[in-house]
Each structure stands twice: as C-alpha cells, then as structure tokens.
Design a protein around this motif. Sequence first.
Motif, mmCIF file in Angstrom:
data_model
loop_
_atom_site.group_PDB
_atom_site.id
_atom_site.type_symbol
_atom_site.label_atom_id
_atom_site.label_comp_id
_atom_site.label_asym_id
_atom_site.label_seq_id
_atom_site.Cartn_x
_atom_site.Cartn_y
_atom_site.Cartn_z
ATOM 1 N N THR A 274 -3.188 9.705 7.980
ATOM 2 C CA THR A 274 -2.237 8.862 7.252
ATOM 3 C C THR A 274 -2.270 7.414 7.738
ATOM 4 O OG1 THR A 274 -0.910 10.834 7.415
ATOM 5 C CG2 THR A 274 0.155 8.931 6.452
ATOM 6 N N VAL A 275 -1.948 6.483 6.863
ATOM 7 C CA VAL A 275 -1.758 5.086 7.261
ATOM 8 C C VAL A 275 -0.318 4.947 7.764
ATOM 9 C CG1 VAL A 275 -1.748 2.684 6.464
ATOM 10 C CG2 VAL A 275 -3.336 4.346 5.428
ATOM 11 N N ILE A 276 -0.145 4.339 8.954
ATOM 12 C CA ILE A 276 1.202 4.225 9.533
ATOM 13 C C ILE A 276 1.574 2.754 9.690
ATOM 14 C CG2 ILE A 276 2.633 4.728 11.550
ATOM 15 C CD1 ILE A 276 0.492 6.927 12.120
ATOM 16 N N VAL A 277 2.803 2.426 9.275
ATOM 17 C CA VAL A 277 3.289 1.051 9.383
ATOM 18 C C VAL A 277 4.658 1.068 10.053
ATOM 19 C CG1 VAL A 277 3.980 -1.002 8.108
ATOM 20 C CG2 VAL A 277 2.180 0.466 7.198
ATOM 21 N N SER A 278 4.863 0.164 11.013
ATOM 22 C CA SER A 278 6.201 -0.010 11.583
ATOM 23 C C SER A 278 6.571 -1.491 11.515
ATOM 24 C CB SER A 278 6.240 0.467 13.040
ATOM 25 O OG SER A 278 7.444 -0.007 13.643
ATOM 26 N N GLY A 279 7.515 -1.814 10.646
ATOM 27 C CA GLY A 279 7.966 -3.202 10.518
ATOM 28 C C GLY A 279 8.667 -3.663 11.789
ATOM 29 N N THR A 280 9.483 -2.810 12.373
ATOM 30 C CA THR A 280 10.233 -3.176 13.577
ATOM 31 C C THR A 280 9.287 -3.512 14.730
ATOM 32 O OG1 THR A 280 11.986 -1.687 12.886
ATOM 33 C CG2 THR A 280 12.006 -2.366 15.192
ATOM 34 N N LEU A 281 8.230 -2.719 14.864
ATOM 35 C CA LEU A 281 7.281 -2.949 15.969
ATOM 36 C C LEU A 281 6.156 -3.909 15.568
ATOM 37 C CD1 LEU A 281 7.045 0.688 17.370
ATOM 38 C CD2 LEU A 281 8.207 -1.256 18.395
ATOM 39 N N HIS A 282 6.187 -4.417 14.342
ATOM 40 C CA HIS A 282 5.164 -5.359 13.872
ATOM 41 C C HIS A 282 3.762 -4.805 14.049
ATOM 42 C CE1 HIS A 282 7.981 -8.646 13.240
ATOM 43 N NE2 HIS A 282 8.589 -8.203 14.307
ATOM 44 N N VAL A 283 3.535 -3.587 13.613
ATOM 45 C CA VAL A 283 2.212 -3.007 13.813
ATOM 46 C C VAL A 283 1.905 -1.991 12.705
ATOM 47 C CG1 VAL A 283 2.951 -1.040 15.241
ATOM 48 C CG2 VAL A 283 0.718 -2.037 15.613
ATOM 49 N N TYR A 284 0.623 -1.861 12.380
ATOM 50 C CA TYR A 284 0.215 -0.754 11.511
ATOM 51 C C TYR A 284 -1.144 -0.250 11.969
ATOM 52 C CZ TYR A 284 -2.514 -4.302 9.011
ATOM 53 O OH TYR A 284 -3.383 -5.306 8.694
ATOM 54 N N VAL A 285 -1.455 1.005 11.619
ATOM 55 C CA VAL A 285 -2.692 1.618 12.100
ATOM 56 C C VAL A 285 -3.227 2.610 11.069
ATOM 57 C CG1 VAL A 285 -1.310 3.272 13.445
ATOM 58 C CG2 VAL A 285 -3.713 3.032 13.960
ATOM 59 N N SER A 286 -4.556 2.643 10.963
ATOM 60 C CA SER A 286 -5.205 3.673 10.144
ATOM 61 C C SER A 286 -6.526 4.023 10.826
ATOM 62 C CB SER A 286 -5.486 3.151 8.728
ATOM 63 O OG SER A 286 -6.475 2.141 8.773
ATOM 64 N N GLN A 287 -7.134 5.139 10.433
ATOM 65 C CA GLN A 287 -8.434 5.503 11.006
ATOM 66 C C GLN A 287 -9.490 5.465 9.910
ATOM 67 O OE1 GLN A 287 -8.779 9.361 12.981
ATOM 68 N NE2 GLN A 287 -10.422 8.581 14.265
#
Length: 417
Positions: A274-287
């Motif tokens: 899955t693609v993961i986004v966190s607005g609070t942590l200012h980060v997103y990640v995918s593989q």
Amino acid sequence: MAKARYSGLALLRHGLVGHPWPAAWRSHELKPSYDVVIVGGGIHGLATAYYLARNHGITDVAVLDKGYLGGGGSGRNTAILRSNYLTPEGVRFYDRSLELYRGLAADLNFNVMFSRRGHLTLAHSDASLRTMRWRAEVNKASGVDSEVVGPDDVKQIVPHMDTSERVRYPILGALYHPPGGIVRHDAVVWGYARAAASRGVHLHQDTEVTAIGVSAGRVTGVRTTRGDIAAPVVINAAAGWATLVADMAGVRLPVQTFPLQAAVTEPVKPFLRTVIVSGTLHVYVSQTARGELVFGASVDPFASYSTRGSLEFTEGLAGHVLQLMPSLAKMRLLRQWAGLCDMTPDFAPIMGPTDVGGFLVDVGWGTYGFKAGPVAGETMAESVATGRTPQLISSFGLERFAQGRLLGEKGAAAVGH
Ligand SMILES: Cc1cc2nc3c(=O)[nH]c(=O)nc-3n(C[C@H](O)[C@H](O)[C@H](O)COP(=O)(O)OP(=O)(O)OC[C@H]3O[C@@H](n4cnc5c(N)ncnc54)[C@H](O)[C@@H]3O)c2cc1C
C-alpha cells in the motif's frame, strides 16, 4: 513516422534476428510556424500534444523543452496516483485521470507499469480524522471508493506499521482508497512522447523559449534559442517555471515555485503493497516493483528554483519514517533529489485561456500534477480544438482568483501528493 509495435512477438523477433529497435522518436528541424506550440516537455505538454493528435487530428504541433523530455517534475516525482481529493471538482477530475491511467499502457502501446496498490492517508488527530471522514463522503458521492478505517484495519493492511499508543503521534484511523497506486513515471513520459511523435508531433529538446510575441491582445508566436516560431496558439506547460513563461506573455499568475525533495532506498523483498501518507509527520512511502522504498515529504519551506537535496530533509524524513515503521531502521538510503513545484494558493491547478488570446495555461500542478497528466492533456487538447473550456476543468480557470472563487483543496493535497 510509423512506430514499431511493441509486443511479445516483436520482442521474440528482435531477439532472434538481432536487429536494433528503431528510435522511439526522431529529431526535426524547427519549422518557422506551427498550429500549436507547447512550452514544456513534461507529462502535461506531451499528453496535450498526444490528445490533440489522437482525439482531434491536430498534428501540426511542436513541444519545446529547454532541457530533455521529462527533465522537470515529470522525471522526478514519486508517481503516486489517487483520486481521493476533498472538493467534488477535484475528485471528478482526478478520477477521470485514473481511468485514463488504467488503459494507458494499451492506448500508448507502452508498458507504463500502472499498479493499483491501495492508498492509506493516516490520521493522528481528531481534526485530521474529521477531514478524512469529509473526504470519504465527498468521494463516495462522486462514486470514488474511499472509506475511513480504524487502527486495527491499518495494522491488517500494513503489518509493519506501528499502530500502538506508545508513539508520539498514535494512529487514530486512516482514509483507505483502494484504487490508488503507482506508475513508472519515465515510462509514461516516453510513452506519450513516442505516441505523439508517431502521429506527426515534433518534439524539440534543448530548445528554450526566451520570449513570447503578443500583438493586439493575441499571441503571435515564440522566440527560442534555435529560432523564431509563429503560432496562433501557445500553451504554457512549464510547471516550476510557469511564472517565468507567463511573464513573457505579460500574464501574471498567482503561483510560487518551491523545491520538493524525495529519496529512495536500496531494494528489498516486497513487503509493502500500500501507499502510505502521514500529513502530521510530513512523510509518505511506497515500494516500487523493483523493491526500493520511495519516500517523500512536503515542499521545502522557502520559494526557490534550486534542485539541490539537503541534509535537513534526510534527517527529518528518517525520523518520521521510523516513527511509522521502526523495523526499517537498518535500511540504507541510496539517493535523494529535488524538483520544482508550482504552488497555487488553493492547491488546485490553473487551466485554460488567459487575457492574451491564444495563450493558454496548464499550470499550478504543485506536488500533485503527475497523476493529473492524462486528464489535463485530454481537456487542454479539447479546449484548443473546440475553443471552449470543458466542464471538467471549468472551475480551474485563472479568473477564479480575481473573482474570489478559490477551491480549497489543501486538506487533500498538502503532503499526500
Ligand atoms: C519530488 C517530487 C515528488 C512528486 N510526487 C508526485 C506524486 O507522487 N504524484 C503526483 O501526482 N505528482 C507528484 N509531483 C508533482 C509532479 O511531478 C508535477 O506536478 C508534474 O510532473 C508536472 O508536470 P508538467 O508536465 O506540468 O511539468 P514538468 O515535468 O516540470 O515539465 C515542465 C518542462 O518545462 C520545461 N521548461 C521550463 N521553462 C521552459 C522554457 N522557457 N522553454 C522551454 N521549456 C521550458 C522544463 O525543462 C520542464 O521539462 C512530485 C514532484 C516532485 C518534485
């Protein structure tokens, strides 16, 4: 120019015979005039050229780029696709783009590696959970598959995620959007370029536009580092450089350019679908399909045309990623890079005509414009061919800023590209 058809059979034939593949597109001399000149050889400029030729038979088109095709944001982005926006205008628009992406490989005869992965936007506070619920309802009303899920569901979808309450920002829930995913960004650029060129479009790399001619309120052509071109229609698809190009025609845009950085790790076995986004942590990640983890964040906090990476970005990124998935602590970053983002005040694009007749803009793509490439190309081509603004982009006009009809897409577009 007829293009070679890519297929399993063609691959076998070339493998057996050993003939080299023909070039995907060829260079041309600059003609003194074209029906349409497009400034910017990223996904937006190339897709517009392709749909002008394919949907409307307009092939006397030149795409000009001061560098190489895809050298701007189109070759630097993290290729996240989704349509779970906040405004009904945004949801409808990006959903049409996802629809085009789903059929793009077949349409362009080029494997763009579209991969539907699901997209999770994490909520770490009551306020963001409320925005997720809002987005889910707006999405559902437009027929887009999105729902709010709880921390246990998040753990089930991403077992490596720390969903405990021990962390500084516990996960309270998430917006889950199954149709979201990723694509191979440079394949999309090359696919559009090749398909447009095969229909007669001229692609001119290393050709910088240095001035735009305007007479009696209408555009007359462009001056480039390789000579002048007369054209009744000029489209500004220059993204991070959009204001510089618009200035040449005397058009002011409410756009500021900010750098955006991203980074990629060494490849590891697939574990994150899955693609993961966190607005609070200012980060997103995918593989990626190759196994690398691709990380991104929000734009750098200052307007600039710099594309240098910074240590502050990497440090902040590493800390935030580890809060989400502590088990990644031993992974090594391979490289980081930056691109330019043309930000508007309401986090929505600016598309369509300007006060200068024949000078159109397709700009304001900020950190989210790659996913919009296909639908932007399709609608810009229709605008040129018909002289009318398609309904799908009627809210994105430049006049909205003077009229005070801003869109308010920030809640769905600030970090979640
Ligand atoms: C790190 C990063 C991550 C991102 N992640 C995502 C994401 O996950 N999903 C998403 O949807 N979007 C993402 N984006 C945003 C996305 O990349 C851009 O919005 C999109 O690529 C813009 O495409 P474009 O064709 O409009 O512009 P570009 O690809 O930037 O092309 C503009 C072109 O114009 C050319 N140009 C400029 N001035 C002139 C001139 N005077 N004459 C001739 N040519 C000129 C440039 O050389 C450039 O090639 C990201 C951006 C960055 C930087």
